[in-house]
Design a protein around this motif. Structure first.
Motif, PDB file in Angstrom:
ATOM      1  N   UNK A 252     -15.527   4.161  -4.431  1.00 24.62           N
ATOM      2  CA  UNK A 252     -14.238   3.932  -5.071  1.00 24.62           C
ATOM      3  C   UNK A 252     -14.075   4.982  -6.161  1.00 24.62           C
ATOM      4  N   UNK A 253     -12.879   5.080  -6.733  1.00 23.39           N
ATOM      5  CA  UNK A 253     -12.591   6.180  -7.658  1.00 23.39           C
ATOM      6  C   UNK A 253     -12.082   5.704  -9.014  1.00 23.39           C
TER       7      UNK A 253
ATOM      8  N   UNK B 107      -9.079  -2.009  -0.387  1.00 22.22           N
ATOM      9  CA  UNK B 107      -7.682  -2.419  -0.497  1.00 22.22           C
ATOM     10  C   UNK B 107      -6.716  -1.250  -0.281  1.00 22.22           C
ATOM     11  N   UNK B 108      -7.253  -0.003  -0.325  1.00 26.29           N
ATOM     12  CA  UNK B 108      -6.408   1.193  -0.261  1.00 26.29           C
ATOM     13  C   UNK B 108      -5.296   1.074  -1.300  1.00 26.29           C
TER      14      UNK B 108
ATOM     15  N   UNK C 100      -7.257   4.587 -14.361  1.00 25.57           N
ATOM     16  CA  UNK C 100      -6.874   3.971 -13.092  1.00 25.57           C
ATOM     17  C   UNK C 100      -8.079   3.837 -12.166  1.00 25.57           C
ATOM     18  N   UNK C 101      -7.930   2.900 -11.211  1.00 21.03           N
ATOM     19  CA  UNK C 101      -9.013   2.601 -10.265  1.00 21.03           C
ATOM     20  C   UNK C 101      -8.443   2.581  -8.853  1.00 21.03           C
TER      21      UNK C 101
ATOM     22  N   UNK D  67      -2.501   9.589   1.923  1.00 21.42           N
ATOM     23  CA  UNK D  67      -3.833   9.912   2.400  1.00 21.42           C
ATOM     24  C   UNK D  67      -4.751  10.636   1.442  1.00 21.42           C
ATOM     25  N   UNK D  68      -4.238  11.082   0.291  1.00 23.58           N
ATOM     26  CA  UNK D  68      -5.054  11.880  -0.632  1.00 23.58           C
ATOM     27  C   UNK D  68      -6.210  11.071  -1.224  1.00 23.58           C
ATOM     28  N   UNK D  69      -5.915   9.889  -1.754  1.00 23.53           N
ATOM     29  CA  UNK D  69      -6.982   9.088  -2.357  1.00 23.53           C
ATOM     30  C   UNK D  69      -7.975   8.595  -1.311  1.00 23.53           C
TER      31      UNK D  69
END
Length: 272
Positions: free
Chosen positions: A192-193, A249-250, A243-244, A180-182
């Protein structure tokens, strides 16, 4: 040189220099040696019942796959890019180095899947060392952010990024993989990250919508050069990749730039 047979020698040396008596240091060593006997829990035949006894001691540590390839042989781990999330069993609450890797043979004896054991270990790790976020606002350094309404990010945080670690700091980069963190960070970033693993102890999280990708890639390149030239001594390089994280898409994966392909139409005239 900091660790010998499960004993944290560096810690003992620092205690000695700070004035601790040899009696107290000797007692600590004897106590750790007694705990070494429990390593036998992972030797020989094990049963599903034995898994229930040790499951609460499982935790996950992130390692660079290339640098630790020998350690990963037959070890229970999950790969994400060039990072290996490795399952260990904690045998001492007072000595962070005193742990042993879980091997594939243990899974067979326990009749457990790697996925189930990894999930258990990640939950334990999160409880042992909850994730913390460090923003550009000094008043919010080391804040808890997982509960809805408990935290908000500024425009600056989304542009410049925030630091993600744990309250234990050591191996804090593993917090990226906590359940659940991201998802929560993407909610706070409203995007998005991009994820940059600056060390084993922490990672930098950026908003895809607000941050400058070229600046992030430049930071990654500079970091890799510093580690390669031996300019960083206190920690191991965890990853050389950017990273992405996709909200839809989780899923976290190595960032791959879209390849631009241009097609040229060539008209061939018939030869007469």
């Amino acid at each position: 040189g900091k660790q010998l047979c499960g004993i944290d020698v560096k810690d003992l040396y620092e205690r000695c220099m700070e004035g601790s008596s040899m009696e107290s240091i000797s007692y600590s060593v004897q106590d750790e040696i007694e705990k070494l006997k429990t390593v036998g829990m992972l030797e020989g035949e094990m049963t599903p019942d034995s898994y229930q006894k040790i499951r609460k001691y499982l935790f996950v540590k992130p390692l660079n796959k290339k640098a630790h390839s020998l350690e990963l042989e037959d070890a229970v781990h999950k790969d994400v890019g060039d990072i290996a999330c490795v399952v260990y069993m904690m045998l001492s609450n007072t000595n962070e180095y005193f742990c042993v890797k879980i091997k594939n043979q243990h899974l067979k004896q326990w009749k457990m899947t790697k996925e189930a054991v990894m999930e258990e270990a990640l939950k334990n790790t999160c409880q042992m060392a909850p994730p913390l976020i460090c923003t550009n606002d000094e008043n919010k350094w080391g804040g808890s952010f997982m509960e809805n309404g408990a935290f908000c990010l500024s425009k600056s945080d989304k542009v410049m990024g925030v630091q993600l670690c744990t309250n234990a700091k050591e191996n804090g980069a593993v917090s990226v993989f906590f359940p659940g963190v991201l998802q929560r960070l993407a909610q706070l970033m409203e995007s998005d990250l991009y994820i940059l693993f600056t060390s084993r102890n922490e990672s930098s999280i950026y908003s895809v919508n607000e941050s400058n990708l070229e600046n992030i890639k430049a930071e990654l390149n500079e970091m890799v050069i510093e580690y390669g030239n031996g300019m960083v001594y206190e920690d191991d390089l965890l990853s050389e990749e950017l990273y992405y994280y996709s909200r839809i898409e989780d899923k976290i994966s190595v960032y791959m730039e879209k390849v631009k392909v241009s097609f040229t139409t060539v008209n061939l005239a018939e030869e007469h």
